[in-house]
Structures are given as structure tokens and as C-alpha cells.
Design a protein around this motif. Structure first.
Motif, PDB file in Angstrom:
ATOM      1  N   LYS A   1       0.844  -1.195   0.000  1.00  0.00           N
ATOM      2  CA  LYS A   1       0.000   0.000   0.000  1.00  0.00           C
ATOM      3  C   LYS A   1       0.883   1.250   0.000  1.00  0.00           C
ATOM      4  CE  LYS A   1      -3.912   1.816   2.629  1.00  0.00           C
ATOM      5  NZ  LYS A   1      -4.604   1.653   3.909  1.00  0.00           N
ATOM      6  N   ALA A   2       1.854   1.237   0.868  1.00  0.00           N
ATOM      7  CA  ALA A   2       2.777   2.370   0.946  1.00  0.00           C
ATOM      8  C   ALA A   2       3.487   2.557  -0.387  1.00  0.00           C
ATOM      9  CB  ALA A   2       3.796   2.137   2.062  1.00  0.00           C
ATOM     10  N   ASN A   3       3.843   1.426  -1.008  1.00  0.00           N
ATOM     11  CA  ASN A   3       4.539   1.514  -2.292  1.00  0.00           C
ATOM     12  C   ASN A   3       3.676   2.156  -3.361  1.00  0.00           C
ATOM     13  OD1 ASN A   3       6.924   0.502  -1.410  1.00  0.00           O
ATOM     14  ND2 ASN A   3       6.451  -1.633  -1.966  1.00  0.00           N
TER      15      ASN A   3
ATOM     16  N   GLN B   1       3.640   5.733  -2.816  1.00  0.00           N
ATOM     17  CA  GLN B   1       4.942   6.272  -3.172  1.00  0.00           C
ATOM     18  C   GLN B   1       5.078   6.431  -4.690  1.00  0.00           C
ATOM     19  OE1 GLN B   1       7.515   6.900  -0.867  1.00  0.00           O
ATOM     20  NE2 GLN B   1       8.708   7.791  -2.538  1.00  0.00           N
TER      21      GLN B   1
ATOM     22  N   LEU C   1       1.197   9.464   2.526  1.00  0.00           N
ATOM     23  CA  LEU C   1       2.382   8.612   2.682  1.00  0.00           C
ATOM     24  C   LEU C   1       2.899   8.719   4.107  1.00  0.00           C
ATOM     25  CD1 LEU C   1       4.088   6.804   0.875  1.00  0.00           C
ATOM     26  CD2 LEU C   1       5.621   8.729   0.506  1.00  0.00           C
TER      27      LEU C   1
ATOM     28  N   GLU D   1       0.641   6.954   6.500  1.00  0.00           N
ATOM     29  CA  GLU D   1       0.754   5.516   6.343  1.00  0.00           C
ATOM     30  C   GLU D   1       1.979   5.013   7.103  1.00  0.00           C
ATOM     31  OE1 GLU D   1      -1.801   4.238   4.791  1.00  0.00           O
ATOM     32  OE2 GLU D   1      -1.055   2.223   5.250  1.00  0.00           O
ATOM     33  N   LYS D   2       3.049   5.762   6.949  1.00  0.00           N
ATOM     34  CA  LYS D   2       4.302   5.357   7.605  1.00  0.00           C
ATOM     35  C   LYS D   2       4.152   5.385   9.112  1.00  0.00           C
ATOM     36  CE  LYS D   2       7.716   6.551   4.091  1.00  0.00           C
ATOM     37  NZ  LYS D   2       8.397   7.697   3.481  1.00  0.00           N
TER      38      LYS D   2
ATOM     39  N   ALA E   1       1.402   2.498  10.242  1.00  0.00           N
ATOM     40  CA  ALA E   1       1.640   1.096   9.897  1.00  0.00           C
ATOM     41  C   ALA E   1       2.099   0.267  11.099  1.00  0.00           C
ATOM     42  CB  ALA E   1       2.636   1.012   8.757  1.00  0.00           C
TER      43      ALA E   1
END
Lengths: 802, 522
Positions: free
Chosen positions: A716-718, A721, A771, A774-775, A778
Motif C-alpha cells: 500500500k505504501a509503495n 509512493q 504517505l 501511512e508510515k 503502519a
């Protein structure tokens, strides 16, 4: 004072007159009896009010509250003063007994109610409902008010009552709907009192000129007691004060000659006695109830301060003179002024949708008008959907019917109305849009085919633009509208068979009627020159001839014509297929008589082909008429009523469907709401869903679950990104483009570019925020899931202490 | 057999070939009939001349009404001799040896044109074919994609075939064509898909946007020009073209060299400005007056025709009624005569019917005579009205033109004054300003300068008179033509009606004469 005295004198005179009338009447008992017989000659079956069950009624029906008792005392007092003041007048209608034998003041019997049906938000809806719903009972004695007055709820329950019951119910509904309405106790003509509209023109037939028939002389004129409703102007945008007769539900002007006098009026708050002279009926009455000279109020409490003041003053004056010796009542009188009407003892008025729809008691209501009879039914009451029938008679005794009109509702065959003229035997049926073949009107004398009939159609629903079709034994006329070929009329003549060969009752073979000729008429088609645009085309089929008449050219008075004589056999055998003799041409305004034979031949070929098609079309029309007749007969033989899809009570099929659907829905997602998604389920399935698991299995399950979750978080983060990077790249590109072309850009382009730029910036900003979040979240999410797994009952025993 | 022989030898379109080609198109029965009657090429709508080894198009001028012509599979090298076939909708010239598109300018109704399999290297000379919908130019020598842009002209073009041209091999061929012809539905026998269109538009919008911009500009210019032209036309019908603003004033000075020189004299400039202002304002008055009068004239004429139409319609209805009555009454009469019991009764019936026909003729003619009288009255009144309008107009125009002349005269006097004083000053050498040499030349004696001013004045007066003359002549001409037209219309109408009545009566009598009656012996 002087005024009052004068008034009193007038009153006396009036009373004297009335007394005279009565006495004269009493002498002639025979007449009276006969009159009464007429009164009771209604066909309503007798109903025994004593048999009604009162045990279930609430307590308020069976006893009086202290305030009510006090009210009765006040009323008695008021009545005493009244009789003292006007000894000649009849006793007032103040507190008759109710169905439980308890005396109740009339104002408390009025129970203002607004019923939840839009139709009843307006006075005429209420009035027609009351007149339809209740069955009229005559007064026991037509010359005195009844001794009892039942609650509107009881009246509604048994659906019958006298004029007082009607009025109280209607008044309750009208006040509930916001009208300034009053019950009236007064005198009216025999026709009104006995619900006899037989001298009136039926409202459905009313015409501008109404010849007034000499009314039969009524010896009790002016003495017949009646109750009706008075609606004062002001509230609900009523522009003018008027009466409503509760029996018919019709409105009358206060000047109407059928209303002969008023004793008293009341609503749910107060009671007024009329002090005006009624020798001229109600014509000259003043309906300003706050005017104490004309109206004597009982409770001076009202929400009209002006009236309160005036009323109180006048009352005091009035009573000062007459009652000054009754000093002990002085106190009570003071009290009386400030006493408020107690709330109604009647239980809330309720009408169920079914009752509302059924309308008339036993679902049917009959009204006799002058030379006409109107019958009404509730929808769905009759199997054929009949809701209204108007019969018009030739005589005044309703024996010889001339015309019958029937209205239908909810019929699947869309029949709306049927008119039968008994004299000509002509039946006309009117249909709503939606019938097969677009049928709109069907007028006929017999349902047998090839007899005289007219059918009209909803043109817009038909491809052929047929508007009307009229046929009889020897011809058929069709009228069209809006056709592409400009045809508006077609007349077909048939050869009538001299010998009626009825082959075993068949006679329906359409082809059996040979066509003599077909004539078509066309509108002008402006795209063609006038002398090439056919106006009339006649196919003389038996004579083997075709006549064409063209439209008139501008300024010309003769139309071009072409008469074709079809080649006979002898011609055909010859080599010549077309000779000049076969076509007589008249070409207006052109000396050149000679048209090329080739063209004529082509035209003839075309016409011959069209004649064939036209014949077939005529036969198709005939077949269609037959089909319609057949369908109509079938429909009449098996009448079906349609029910709205919202009407679950009637629409059995829909209800079943609906219920089935609901059930299916329940089955589909059992316990959907009871449980969240099972996060372990996919992994358990991978392991073959073991009943019990070992510690190793449990650990593996947990690890699988956690690592899967981790992967999902990362991917998801990717994704975020990647999107972020793409946007940034785009932005750079745009930047570069802008820099390169800066000088060549027009202002608008530059503005567009800048807008675009800021849009991109905005997206980048959002993506960056997401982002970031999310970081941050997570790891928390990961820990939360771990915790959850630890507590999961399936894993707890293995992981609890790990 | 003969055709295969011909394939080696070029053929000419001759009458024989045409005759044959026309006949071949019809089914047997009609062919016979047509042959017996003689074929008129004017009546032929379609013609097929395929596979005939034709080298040169010729001899087709008689087919005036042709809408479809097939000349495919021949050896034609040049498009020619098709100018008169203006009704052509469909033209097939495929499989020939054509090198240049030409000679199609008059075929403005053309919708479907096939030039498939020729030797064409440029799409051109088709500007007038605005109705074109289907165009096939596959298998030719088209090399530059940009040539396709030419087809943007055809707003109705929906089907195009370009296959087999050299440029089709170019990578961007398809997208280029689709982008430049947004109205295209089929290209090279295939439906243009929405995705192709989107891609094409996004790839080429920088080019097409520019084109669109240019086209829009050109269109705007054209429209503006047309609007101007229209206004000028309108002014011309009102006889006031170039009369608003300072057109007339400027024209006074256009060919007047003397005035230009005089303008250098001190004070003349101011004088001129004032003169110009006054003059232009008179012109404006005249201009507006003429426009107003024009409206009035138009209204008068349309009133007249409106009234005329009403009278004519009433007359037409009346005539129609008479004829229909007659026809309804006598529908079965010929039959009755034909089936009469004896020769004598038939004869007498015939005579009776004939009498009735003559009676009808009489009635119709009387009606027409009444009509003629009525219309004569109407036209006379119209003429009177027109005459009044004309005379007022002329009077007023003359008045305004006199104002112009007065202005000119006054100006002339003042100019003369200034000139003489300038001369005096100059002679005394008191003139301050520097004057050009050729102006100085005039300032020698009084005669010269007076002559010069007079000459300029005469030119001006002449110009004014000419313009006045113009307007008046136009007006007289208008009056005459309107009268003439009304009269001529009436004469034509009357002639046509009389002709119609005669023809109708003749027709009735002919039918009567043709009716067979029983023989006298029976």
C-alpha cells in the motif's frame, strides 16, 4: 335598552306566528300524519340503536367530570335565563344524552380531528366523505331536535345517523382541518331534511338553464328541524360564509331559500343562540358571532378578546335587568364568564384506510335526482370495477331509463366509462390510454362484426396514425393523422351480400366482403410540384379503373387528372402492353397532352402494386377490427382489475413477490451483521481448516497472518509512493515545458498552465500527507493485529503465554 | 465478344453506344415500349458505361437530368465534358487512367465520387463539391499525408477510402487522417473506433487546433465580408450606396488637384473642415431619408401583393367550386349517353351535355372577366400610390441636393475671398507662411486664382449633380419596373387562366365526342 325591547317584540311576534302555524297544523292531524309517512318512507332498513354495545366505551362516555358537571349547571342557568327572556321560543338543544345515557353538553361532543387523508384536508372532501360514509336516518320527530346525541365515534362505527350526527362529525373534521366551522340547529325545507334531491338536477347533468318545477306545498314549512354546518369566512382562505348540508355534502349560500331559520350554533368552544328574526329564512342573518345584539353567547370566554369584552358587557346588561333579584347567582355568573369549555369527552376519531376507501356503508350509495339516479360504489367493491352509475330517466318516477352512464376504475382493459343510450341502443365505451391497439372510444350497437360502429384511437400510439375508424355493412371510413405519406382519409366500399349466407355462424371471414372501391385523400406534400402530388386516388376495383386527381397548382382552378383503364385480357395477349387509350390524361395548364407511354406504364405498374397492398391493408384493418371485438368480448367476459404495486393488500402477487424477495435477502447473507470479517479464515482454509490445532500450527497461522498483513501495508505504501513520484515527475515536465515556451504562450494558455500546475501541486501535497500517515500508522496497525491474534479464542490457548 | 475485341482498341462514346447502354438498363417490356416511342436522353436518370474501353468522355451533354453515371473500368485519361451534368449525385470514375482531378466544378450536387485506381497524385480542384459524403481515392499516387487536409472542406464527408496509396505505409497515416477529418465515420472500409479517434486527437491536437483556429478566422472574415456586401446591396436597393459618412464629400475632392493646392492657403483648412462637417451632415440626412423611403416602398409593394393574393385566392376558390359542382353533377353523364336507349336519345343527350359544357365555359369566362376588372382597379390604385411615393421622394431628394449645392456655393465664395486676400498679401509680400512652389505659382494675378477656384467649384457641382441624377434615375427606373411587373403578372395570369379554361372545356368536349353512342339503326 330600547333596541333590546324592540328585538323582544319582534321575537314575540315571530313566536306568535309560529305558534299559530303549529296550532293550525295540529288541527289537521291527518295531513301531518301523511307528511310524516313521507318522512319515513326512506328505504333505509331500520336499525335499533338500543342494541348497540356500550360496555366497551371509555369512562368519559359513561360519566361526567367535575368540570363537565359545572358546565351543565352553567348551561341550565343559561337556559333558565333564556326561557325567562324568550318564553315563546322552543327549548334550546343544549345537553342531550349520549349513547350511555349521560347528559353531555353539545360543544363537548365536537371532537376536532384532522384525518391523514389528503382528500380530507379540504372542506368538500370532508363533506362528500361524510355524506357518502354515513347512512341517513330521519329524525324521530321532524319538528323537534332529537333527545340524544351520540358521539362521532359511535356514529362512525355504525355508519348511520341523523342530521345532528352528520353535522357533529363533519364539524369535527372541518375544525380539525382548520376551518371556522359550526354546527347549526335550525329549520329547513322538507327536501333538505329528508335528503330528497329528487327535485334537483343531477350535478353531473347540470345545464345552464334550469327550469324550476313548482315545489309541492309543505304544510310543515318552517318547522322541520334540521342540523347543518356553517363555515365562516376568514380561515383557510374561505372568502365567503356558507352552509354545508351534511346529507348531500353540497355547499349552499347563506341566502339559500331552503334554509328557513337558525335557533343556535355551536363549535367545540362555545354556544350561541340566534337572536335575529328568521321570518325571511336565513337571508338577512348577520353571521358576526361577536355581535351580541344578534347572537347570545353562552360562555363569554373565547379567544377573541373584543368579543369577550363586548359579550360580557352586554350580557351583564341583559341579565342585570332580568335577574337582579337572584343575587346568590351573581357569583356564579362571574365564574361563568371566565369558565373555559372542558375538553371533549369523545375518544379520538379514527378511520382506517380500508374504511376510508370503502366509503359508503355496504359499499353502495344511491342518490335520486330529478329524472336521474346516481349510484356510487367503493373501488374494488364491484368485480367489474364499477364505481359510479348515472341513470337518466324520461319520467319523474325513475321507471323509464333513457340513458345509462357507468364509470369504472382500476380495470385492466382500461375501460373508463360506458354510455348506453337505451333509445338508440348505441353503446359508447371510453378507454384510458394503454388499451391494446390504442383504442380510445368504441361506439356500437352490436358487437357483431360488420355492423355499424365507430372506433377512435390514441393516434400517437399507433404506427399507422389511425385516428378514427367508422364502418357499417357496406363501407369503412378511416381517418388518419400525421402520416408520412400525407394520407388523411380512406374510404372503402364493400359489396354487400344480397343473400346472407351464414355458414354455421361463422360469417366472420373478412375476405368474404368484396371491395368495390377504395378512395384515398392526401394532404399537400410541399416537396413535390402540385401537379405531381396526388390529392385523391380512387381504385375502382370492380370496374378495373384507377382515377388520380392531383393537387391544384397555384392560381389554377382545374386539377390535373389521370384515369387509368387497366388492360383487359385481350390487350394483354397483344404485344402492346400500354396504349394511349388506357389512360385519359388532363394536364392543367399544359397544352402538351402527350405524356410518354413509358412513364404511364411505370405509373400504372406502381399503382397496380399499390392497389394490391391497399387491398391487403383494408383486409388487415378489417381483421384488426375483428380482433379488437374479440378482445373486447374476452375482456368483458373475464374482467380483471389491476391493483397498484403499492397496494399490498390487493396486489396479492406483488406482495408475495415482495415477501419472497425479503426472505431471499435474509437467506443470502445470514448473520452478515453479526460478525466482522474473519481475518484468520483464508489461512485456516490453507491449512485445511483443522478442528483442533497444535501449537506449531497456531504459531504458523499467526506468522502467516502477520506477514501477510505486513506485505499488504508495504505494498500500500509503495503504491502511494509510486503515485507520488509520478506526480512529481509530471510536475517537473510541466515546469520545463513552461520554462521553454514561456515567451510564446498567450495569456490564457499561461493561466491554464498555472492552474494545471497548482492542481498538480495540490495532488502532490495530498499524496505526501497520505504517505506520511501511512508510515506512522503502519507499525501501530501491525501491533494491533498482533494483539488481536493473541486474544483470538482459536489461538489463545497456544499464544496466551507465548 | 465484340467487347473483348474492343479491349485492344480505344472506344468513343457515340450515339449507338449510348442508345444501347440506355436500353440495356430496362426490363424487356419497358424497353419495347420505349423503343417504339423513341428514347429521349433527357428522361434518363442513370447511365452505366462500364467496361467499354472508353478513352475520352464525350457526347454526354444530352443527359441533362442524369443523377448517376458509371464510367468505371475504362481507359479515360482526363475528366472532361461532364460540365452540363449538374444533377449528378453519383459519379464513378474508378479503374481509369486519370492523373489530375479537374472538370468537376459544376457538379455541385455530387455526393458520391469514386476515383479508385487511377494515377492521381494530388487531391485538388474540388472546392465546389460541398455535398460530398463518400469519396474513394484508393490505389492512386498520393504521397504526402498533408494533402488529406484538403478534405476538411467537406463537412458532410463521412466515408473515405485511401487504401493503396504510397502514404498509407507511413506510420502515422491512420491517426493523421482521423485527427484531421473529425467527421469521418468510415475510413478504408472500417468503422473509425472511438479509441482511435481519441488517440488521434490527443496526438495531433497541436496541429488541428491551429488549423481550426485558422479556419475559424477565415470563416469570420468571410462572414464579415458577406455582411458588408449584404449591407451594400441593401443600400443599393435604397439607392444610397456610399452616401453615408463622407464618401460623397471625399469624392468631390478626389479628382480635384486645384483644391489640394488651394488648401495650402492660410485659413482654407478651417474652412474645409467646417464645410465637410456641414456637407456630411446633409448627406446623412439624405441617407436616412432614402432608407426610410425604401422601407415605405417595400411595404407598399408587399401590401399590394398581399391584397392581390387575397383576391386571387377567393377567385380560385370560386372557380374551383364551379368546376367541382359541374363535375359532381355530370359524373355519370357520359355513361348515360353511352348506354342511351336509342341513337336519337343519345344524340339529344349529347347535344344537351354539350350545351352544359358551353354554359360552364361561359360561367368561367364571366368570372374571369370580373376578375380582370377587379385586378385592373387594384393595379391602377397601386400605380397611383407608387406615383405619389415617387414624386415625393424626388422632390425631397432634390431639396437635399440643393442644400449640398448651397453649401458648395457658400464654400466657394469664402474660398474665393480667402484666395484673393491671400493673393493681395502675397503681392504685398505680407504672406507669413511658407507655401510650396506650385502653390506660389498661382498667386500671381487675380485671373489665375479665380479661374482655379472656379474650376474646383465646377468639378464639385458636377459631382453633386451626378449623384443626384443617379438617385433620381434609379427611382424612375424602380417605378417603371414595379409597374411593369404588376402589369405583366396580370397579363400572364389572365392568359394562363383563359388557356386553362379553353383546355378544360376542350378536354370535356373531346371526352364527349369520343363517347360512342348507339347506332342509328338500332
Amino acid at each position: 335598552m330600547e333596541v333590546l325591547e324592540e328585538k323582544e317584540e319582534e321575537e314575540q311576534k315571530e313566536e306568535e306566528l309560529k305558534a299559530l302555524e303549529i296550532s293550525s297544523e295540529l288541527h289537521d292531524t291527518k295531513t301531518k300524519l301523511s307528511v310524516e309517512q313521507i318522512c319515513f318512507s326512506s328505504d333505509v332498513p331500520d336499525f335499533d340503536w338500543n342494541s348497540i354495545d356500550t360496555s366497551q366505551l371509555p369512562d368519559s362516555y359513561k360519566m361526567n367530570s367535575p368540570r363537565e358537571k359545572k358546565l351543565l349547571r352553567i348551561a341550565d342557568h343559561y337556559h333558565q335565563q333564556y326561557t325567562h327572556l324568550c318564553p315563546e321560543r322552543k327549548p334550546l338543544f343544549l345537553h342531550p344524552v349520549n349513547e350511555c345515557g349521560v347528559e353531555k353538553f353539545v360543544s363537548t361532543t365536537v371532537r376536532p380531528t384532522l384525518l391523514p387523508y389528503t382528500e380530507l384536508y379540504h372542506w368538500d372532501g370532508c363533506a362528500s366523505f361524510v355524506s357518502d360514509y354515513l347512512t341517513m336516518e330521519p329524525l324521530k320527530c321532524p319538528l323537534t331536535p332529537p333527545s340524544s346525541l351520540y358521539s362521532p365515534t359511535t356514529i362512525l362505527k355504525y355508519q348511520r345517523g341523523n342530521c345532528f350526527d352528520f353535522s357533529v362529525l363533519l364539524c369535527s373534521m372541518l375544525i380539525g382541518a382548520g376551518y371556522d366551522a359550526y354546527c347549526v340547529n335550525g329549520y329547513a325545507t322538507h327536501n333538505i331534511c329528508s335528503l330528497d334531491e329528487s327535485l334537483e338536477e343531477c350535478p353531473l347533468l347540470r345545464k345552464p338553464q334550469e327550469e324550476a318545477e313548482e315545489p309541492t306545498c309543505d304544510h310543515l314549512c318552517g318547522l322541520r328541524v334540521h342540523a347543518w354546518v356553517l363555515v365562516l369566512s376568514g380561515k383557510r382562505e374561505v372568502p365567503e360564509t356558507f352552509f354545508i348540508d351534511p346529507f348531500t355534502g353540497n355547499s349552499y349560500s347563506t341566502m339559500d331559500e331552503q334554509f328557513l331559520g337558525i335557533e343556535s350554533v355551536w363549535n367545540h368552544k362555545n354556544y350561541w343562540v340566534n337572536m335575529q328574526d328568521c321570518r325571511n329564512g336565513c337571508k338577512d342573518l348577520v353571521f358576526d358571532l361577536s355581535d351580541a345584539v344578534h347572537w347570545e353567547i353562552m360562555l363569554s370566554e373565547t379567544d377573541k378578546p373584543l368579543q369577550l369584552l363586548l359579550g360580557a358587557e352586554k350580557k351583564n346588561e341583559l341579565f342585570d335587568r332580568n335577574v337582579d333579584d337572584m343575587e346568590e347567582e351573581e357569583e356564579e355568573e362571574e365564574e361563568e364568564i371566565s369558565f373555559a369549555m372542558p375538553p371533549s369527552w369523545v375518544a379520538p376519531i379514527q378511520i382506517s384506510p380500508k374504511e376510508f376507501e370503502t366509503r359508503c356503508s355496504q359499499g353502495r350509495k344511491v342518490i335520486l335526482y330529478k329524472k336521474a339516479k346516481l349510484e356510487k360504489w367503493a373501488p374494488y367493491f364491484n368485480g367489474n370495477g364499477l364505481v359510479k352509475r348515472l341513470t337518466i330517466y324520461a319520467d319523474s318516477n325513475w321507471t323509464e331509463a333513457v340513458e345509462v352512464k357507468e364509470w369504472f376504475k382500476n380495470r385492466e382493459d382500461m375501460l373508463d366509462m360506458r354510455e348506453v343510450n337505451k333509445q338508440t341502443q348505441l353503446t359508447t365505451e371510453y378507454f384510458s390510454p394503454g388499451h391494446l391497439f390504442g383504442l380510445k372510444v368504441h361506439a356500437y350497437k352490436s358487437m357483431n362484426p360488420q355492423t355499424e360502429r365507430v372506433m377512435e384511437f390514441y393516434t400517437e400510439t399507433r404506427v399507422d396514425g389511425l385516428q378514427k375508424l367508422a364502418e357499417n355493412a357496406s363501407e369503412m371510413k378511416e381517418y388518419f393523422m400525421g402520416r408520412d405519406d400525407f394520407k388523411y382519409f380512406q374510404h372503402t366500399e364493400f359489396r354487400t351480400k344480397r343473400k346472407k349466407v351464414t355458414l354455421a355462424g361463422v360469417g366472420t371471414d373478412v375476405n368474404s366482403r368484396p371491395i368495390v372501391q377504395i378512395k384515398e385523400c392526401f394532404h399537400r406534400n410541399l416537396q413535390k410540384p402540385a401537379d405531381e402530388d396526388i390529392a385523391e386516388r380512387v381504385f375502382l376495383i370492380e370496374e378495373e379503373m384507377i382515377q388520380l386527381t392531383y393537387h391544384l397548382k397555384d392560381k389554377y382552378i382545374t386539377a390535373s387528372k389521370k384515369d387509368f383503364f387497366k388492360p383487359t385480357e385481350s390487350y394483354r395477349k397483344q404485344s402492346e402492353i400500354m396504349t394511349p387509350e388506357m389512360c385519359i390524361t388532363y394536364q392543367a395548364g399544359s397544352s402538351e397532352q402527350h405524356t410518354k407511354l413509358v412513364h404511364l406504364y411505370k405509373l400504372l405498374q406502381k399503382l397496380t402494386e399499390e392497389e394490391k397492398q391497399l387491398k391487403q391493408q383494408v383486409w388487415r384493418s378489417q381483421a384488426e377490427v375483428l380482433k379488437i371485438l374479440e378482445i373486447r368480448e374476452n375482456e368483458e367476459a373475464d374482467i380483471k382489475l389491476s391493483a397498484s404495486i403499492y397496494d399490498t393488500e390487493r396486489n396479492e402477487k406483488k406482495r408475495q413477490e415482495y415477501e419472497a424477495m425479503m426472505n431471499a435477502k435474509k437467506d443470502e447473507f445470514p448473520g452478515q451483521n453479526e460478525q466482522d470479517l474473519d481475518y484468520l479464515a483464508p489461512f485456516l482454509i490453507q491449512m485445511g481448516s483443522p478442528e483442533k490445532m497444535t501449537r506449531r500450527q497456531a504459531l504458523r497461522l499467526r506468522d502467516n497472518c502477520l506477514s501477510d498483513f505486513k506485505n499488504r501495508l508495504v505494498s500500500k505504501a509503495n503504491i502511494i509512493q509510486a503515485r507520488f513520484e509520478k506526480e512529481v515527475e509530471e510536475l517537473q515536465k510541466k515546469n520545463q515545458l513552461f520554462q521553454e515556451n514561456q515567451n510564446q504562450l498567450s495569456e490564457k494558455e499561461e493561466a491554464d498552465l498555472l492552474a494545471d500546475y497548482s492542481e498538480t501541486m495540490f495532488r502532490i501535497h495530498i499524496l505526501a500527507l497520505r504517505l506520511d500517515r501511512e508510515k506512522q500508522t503502519a507499525p501501530q496497525k501491525y501491533l494491533a493485529l498482533e494483539e488481536k491474534l493473541r486474544k483470538d479464542p482459536r489461538l489463545a490457548e497456544h499464544l496466551g503465554h507465548a | 465478344m465484340s467487347q473483348s475485341d474492343n479491349s485492344f482498341e480505344p472506344n468513343v462514346i457515340d450515339d449507338e453506344m449510348l442508345q444501347k447502354a440506355v436500353e440495356e438498363q430496362w426490363p424487356e417490356d419497358i424497353r419495347k415500349l420505349a423503343k417504339a416511342e423513341g428514347i429521349n436522353f433527357k428522361d434518363v436518370m442513370e447511365l452505366q458505361l462500364s467496361f467499354r474501353n472508353i478513352l475520352q468522355i464525350d457526347n454526354l451533354w444530352q443527359f441533362e437530368n442524369l443523377t448517376k453515371l458509371q464510367l468505371d473500368n475504362n481507359i479515360i485519361e482526363k475528366i472532361e465534358a461532364l460540365e452540363s451534368l449538374v444533377h449528378l449525385v453519383w459519379l464513378d470514375l474508378s479503374f481509369n487512367n486519370i492523373e489530375v482531378i479537374e472538370g468537376l466544378d459544376t457538379l455541385v450536387k455530387l455526393q458520391d465520387l469514386s476515383l479508385y485506381n487511377n494515377r492521381i497524385s494530388k487531391i485538388e480542384h474540388m472546392d465546389t463539391l460541398q455535398e460530398l459524403q463518400i469519396f474513394s481515392i484508393g490505389k492512386n499516387n498520393l504521397t504526402t499525408l498533408e494533402n488529406v487536409v484538403y478534405l476538411r472542406k467537406f463537412k458532410n464527408l463521412h466515408t473515405l477510402n485511401l487504401t493503396g496509396n504510397p502514404f498509407c505505409n507511413e506510420e502515422q497515416y491512420m491517426l493523421f487522417v482521423v485527427a484531421h477529418l473529425p467527421g469521418l465515420v468510415y475510413l478504408d472500409f472500417k468503422l473509425v473506433s472511438d479509441t482511435t479517434r481519441e488517440v488521434a486527437i490527443s496526438n495531433y491536437h497541436y496541429l488541428t487546433d491551429l488549423l481550426e483556429h485558422e479556419e475559424a478566422q477565415a470563416l469570420a472574415q468571410l462572414e464579415e465580408k458577406q455582411a458588408q456586401q449584404k449591407e451594400l446591396e441593401y443600400h443599393k436597393t435604397a439607392f444610397v450606396e456610399y452616401l453615408n459618412g463622407s464618401f460623397l464629400f471625399d469624392s468631390l475632392y478626389a479628382e480635384d488637384t486645384e483644391a489640394a493646392k488651394l488648401a495650402y492657403l492660410p485659413g482654407v483648412d478651417d474652412l474645409l473642415q467646417a464645410y465637410r462637417k456641414d456637407f456630411v451632415s446633409v448627406c446623412e440626412n439624405l441617407f436616412n431619408y432614402c432608407l426610410k423611403e425604401h422601407e415605405k416602398r417595400e411595404a407598399e409593394v408587399s401590401d399590394f401583393y398581399e391584397g392581390l393574393r387575397e383576391v386571387l385566392t377567393a377567385n380560385q376558390e370560386e372557380g374551383r367550386r364551379i368546376i367541382l359542382d359541374f363535375e359532381n353533377q355530370n359524373r355519370t353523364r357520359l355513361d348515360e349517353i353511352h348506354h342511351a336507349s336509342s341513337h336519337d336519345t343519345a344524340e339529344s343527350m349529347r347535344a344537351e351535355y354539350n350545351e352544359d359544357i358551353l354554359q360552364l365555359s361561359e360561367t368561367l369566362m364571366t368570372l374571369e372577366m370580373q376578375m380582370v376588372d377587379q385586378l385592373e382597379e387594384l393595379i391602377k390604385e397601386f400605380e397611383r400610390n407608387i406615383a405619389v411615393i415617387t414624386s415625393t421622394f424626388i422632390e425631397n431628394v432634390k431639396g437635399m441636393m440643393t442644400q449640398c449645392r448651397d453649401l458648395e456655393n457658400r464654400h466657394h465664395e469664402k474660398l474665393l475671398e480667402i484666395s484673393i486676400s491671400a493673393l493681395e498679401k502675397s503681392l504685398k509680400n505680407e504672406l507669413d507662411e511658407e507655401l510650396p512652389d506650385d502653390v506660389r505659382e498661382f498667386l500671381v494675378d487675380k485671373n489665375t486664382i479665380v479661374n482655379m477656384v472656379n474650376k474646383s467649384h465646377n468639378i464639385h457641382l458636377l459631382k453633386i449633380s451626378m449623384r443626384e441624377c443617379d438617385i433620381l434615375l434609379n427611382m424612375y427606373h424602380w417605378e417603371a419596373s414595379v409597374k411593369e411587373k404588376a402589369l405583366q403578372n396580370e397579363i400572364d395570369r389572365n392568359r394562363n387562366r383563359i388557356k386553362e379554361i379553353f383546355q378544360y372545356i376542350d378536354d370535356l368536349q373531346e371526352q364527349l365526342d369520343n363517347t360512342q353512342i348507339p347506332d342509328p339503326t338500332e
